[in-house]
Design an enzyme around this catalytic site. Structure first.
Site, PDB file in Angstrom:
ATOM      1  N   ASP A 324      79.461 -50.582 -73.456  1.00  0.00           N
ATOM      2  CA  ASP A 324      78.144 -50.109 -73.054  1.00  0.00           C
ATOM      3  C   ASP A 324      77.055 -50.915 -73.767  1.00  0.00           C
ATOM      4  O   ASP A 324      77.160 -51.186 -74.966  1.00  0.00           O
ATOM      5  CB  ASP A 324      78.035 -48.622 -73.413  1.00  0.00           C
ATOM      6  CG  ASP A 324      76.737 -47.997 -72.984  1.00  0.00           C
ATOM      7  OD1 ASP A 324      76.485 -47.933 -71.768  1.00  0.00           O
ATOM      8  OD2 ASP A 324      75.972 -47.563 -73.862  1.00  0.00           O
ATOM      9  N   GLU A 360      78.795 -54.546 -70.151  1.00  0.00           N
ATOM     10  CA  GLU A 360      77.574 -54.185 -69.434  1.00  0.00           C
ATOM     11  C   GLU A 360      76.505 -55.112 -70.003  1.00  0.00           C
ATOM     12  O   GLU A 360      76.063 -54.921 -71.142  1.00  0.00           O
ATOM     13  CB  GLU A 360      77.214 -52.722 -69.681  1.00  0.00           C
ATOM     14  CG  GLU A 360      75.959 -52.306 -68.934  1.00  0.00           C
ATOM     15  CD  GLU A 360      75.505 -50.904 -69.277  1.00  0.00           C
ATOM     16  OE1 GLU A 360      75.103 -50.169 -68.357  1.00  0.00           O
ATOM     17  OE2 GLU A 360      75.534 -50.537 -70.471  1.00  0.00           O
TER      18      GLU A 360
END
Length: 654
Positions: A324, A360
């Site tokens: 993330d 990401e």
């Protein structure tokens, strides 16, 4: 002789070695608790070595003992020091805790004893998992799973098991994954998290888990059986040929901004573990939008990240990780660097080198958009392809060329450093944003239930509503929406590179227009299995089977047009010309691919036809050989077809 660990605990023949790191603490105390974790039995001072490791051997300690730490030192937050021995601190290397984290104002008040609020770490003994090379390969299908929401309403899963990691191994769940031919499940964060401060007064809770405190502990609400439960579930999925990828958060922690709580790293060594303004150590850098930013370039934080990843591979057998806000892993005080030591350390670690690694590639800090800049072997979430697919199907002008580029692997953004293989992860919808069905049912987000006056979540979603905003009883609009979802799924399964589908999108799930449902741990996000649209599920299964059938989709080189790997045709069956590419409407496209048909064992060509128009369009299939085009299901020969509005179709030449 003891075997003092660099962090965490290590059981010995007579007891247990404890170790925790802090450069700035003057003293760290080990606190032992009773078996219920409610009463502190003793505090034992630890011995510091020259490297900042605080260590202690305690005889008689066995698995199951509850413990925590208290750190002494300066308390001057404006200078970055947060030492407060009234705060019980959870071991950053803990593997299990005895209860979930819970928010409370006392966590952030100096001098308030928090041992009744904070979970106790549990002494555990590591058990090795069976570790095999991942089965997943780039080009496969990833299925994004919010663990609790996925099974809370599943009628076949026993009630006591719903919402847990163990439920993923239930035969009914495995059957669904196999029907879709899923290659890997990507579990949204499973490590123990703390709800954001503003949620409690609103009567809301965090259902996504992107707010961790400890990086190795699985939240006991998701896995009452701890790491053993994850290990058993991974083994069950592996037995069905399905890999497991964990979504991990190494960019911030739930300790939040300077008004947040002190639960672990902040109390142990705030200055070392978090990033601060260079000339003002009292100000936390917020490149994450979550109040703090982990200093991933610090040697201790880097080691903690690596050890966390290694733990889940060695002791649970997981196959990979999705990171993330991954640019944080590559940040130093001078910004993001492709060659950052932490990124390099992950990719080269002897345990992690063969794992699936997915970035990401954006955060909210300066220079935070880094799509195409991550080093090999990281795959990258491709939001540019996502938006291109959405805009094409929405009907935006001049999208044909960009759409073809996205179908071909996004060479425009992923080959900037001379790469020949696409590392894209293509998706049309993910946990963050509209569901696939809401994408074709809303032009505007509907986040009122989140308590932020609809100010949260993305404003631009490149969405459309097919004639009515939100829920409707109009059967014609409902049918158009189903048709659009089917077309988007077909498009996703036609794209070069790895693809990702979010759980429930194959069945038309809706969040009623909420595109930031992180705080809706309720029926809004729980998948209603009995309401799943079986027609869409079947459509997805067919699209997945066709993708598996042709080897062209398991390769990851960019489509270039060389050697006939791809041909782009207009609806008349002729190669696209510059005017075709520049046409504003650009409602149709034919993609011809050379591939191997695994079902027949022959080399063939396939034609994938796209019609985004609101009316049927006539397509001519190019006749360049003495072979004929066939419908893959009926076997019917055809030279042309009147393709229905908003449709994707595939044909085989043999």
């Amino acid at each position: 002789m003891t075997s003092f660990p660099t962090g965490g605990v290590a059981l010995t023949a007579k007891g247990c070695d404890f170790a925790v790191w802090s450069h700035h603490a003057e003293l760290v105390e080990l606190c032992l608790f009773d078996s219920a974790g409610d009463m502190e039995i003793c505090r034992l001072p630890m011995t510091r070595d020259q490297n900042g490791h605080h260590r202690l051997h305690v005889e008689g300690v066995r698995p199951g003992v509850r413990y925590g730490y208290r750190a002494h030192g300066r308390y001057t937050p404006d200078q970055g020091y947060w030492f407060d021995p009234s705060k019980l601190l959870v071991d950053p290397y803990a593997k299990e805790i005895d209860r979930p984290f819970r928010q409370d104002p006392r966590l952030g008040i100096f001098g308030e004893n928090t041992d009744s609020l904070v979970p106790k770490a549990i002494v555990t003994e590591d058990v090795a998992a069976t570790r095999k090379p991942p089965l997943f390969a780039p080009g496969g299908l990833i299925y994004e799973v919010p663990v609790k929401a996925f099974t809370m309403l599943h009628p076949d899963v026993p009630e006591h098991q719903r919402g847990t990691i163990a439920a993923l191994a239930h035969p009914a769940v495995l059957s669904h994954l196999k029907e879709l031919k899923v290659d890997a499940v990507e579990l949204m964060p499973i490590v123990a998290w703390l709800d954001e401060r503003h949620l409690g007064p609103l009567g809301l809770v965090n259902g996504w888990g992107y707010n961790p405190i400890t990086l190795m502990v699985i939240d006991p609400r998701l896995a009452p059986g701890g790491v053993a439960e994850l290990r058993d579930t991974v083994a069950a999925l592996h037995a069905e040929g399905i890999d497991v990828i964990l979504d991990v958060v190494f960019n911030h922690t739930g300790e939040g901004d300077r008004h947040g709580g002190t639960l672990s790293l902040r109390g142990l060594d705030n200055l070392s573990c978090y990033r601060h303004l260079p000339d003002n150590p009292g100000v936390l850098v917020n490149d994450t939008g979550c109040g703090n930013t982990l200093a991933c370039d610090h040697v201790y934080v880097r080691r903690l990240i690596l050890d966390s990843l290694r733990h889940f591979v060695l002791h649970a057998g997981v196959d990979g990780f999705r990171f993330d806000l991954a640019p944080i892993l590559g940040r130093t005080a001078r910004g993001f660097h492709t060659t950052a030591r932490t990124l390099h350390a992950i990719a080269c670690d002897d345990v992690l080198a063969d794992r699936v690694l997915i970035a990401e590639p954006w955060d909210v800090g300066p220079g935070g958009y880094q799509l195409g800049n991550f080093p090999q072997p990281f795959l990258e979430w491709n939001d540019r392809a996502r938006d291109t697919v959405r805009r094409f199907w929405r009907g935006d002008d001049h999208m044909r060329g960009a759409f073809a580029t996205a179908l071909a692997g996004s060479q425009d953004v992923l080959a900037r450093h001379g790469e020949t293989m696409s590392r894209t992860v293509n998706f049309v919808a993910a946990h963050d944003g509209f569901t696939l069905f809401d994408l074709v049912s809303h032009t505007h987000k509907r986040n009122g239930r989140n308590g932020e006056n609809n100010h949260d979540g993305h404003d631009e979603n490149f969405s459309w509503n097919n004639g009515a905003e939100g829920a409707t009883d109009d059967p014609e609009i409902a049918q158009r929406r189903r048709h659009d979802v089917a077309a988007l799924i077909s498009t996703l399964f036609s794209m070069r590179g790895t693809i990702m589908l979010t759980a429930g999108d194959e069945g038309g799930r809706s969040q009623r227009g909420n595109n930031n449902a992180y705080c809706q741990d309720n029926e809004l996000t729980w998948i209603d299995w009995q309401a799943m649209d079986r027609g869409l599920v079947n459509h997805t299964a067919v699209a997945s089977a066709l993708r598996k059938r042709f080897d062209i989709f398991s390769r990851t080189g960019f489509f270039t047009g060389e050697n006939g790997d791809v041909e782009w045709m207009n609806a008349a069956g002729e190669p696209n010309t510059i005017p075709d590419w520049e046409e504003a409407e650009g409602a149709t496209l034919t993609m011809i691919l050379k591939t191997f048909d695994r079902e027949t064992g022959h080399d063939v060509r396939i034609a994938i036809l796209f019609n985004r128009a609101q009316r049927s369009r006539h397509f001519v299939l190019p006749q360049t050989t003495d072979l004929a085009w066939h419908n893959p299901f009926s076997g019917e020969k055809l030279a042309s077809i009147m393709l229905q509005p908003r449709t994707v179709a595939l044909f085989i030449e043999y």
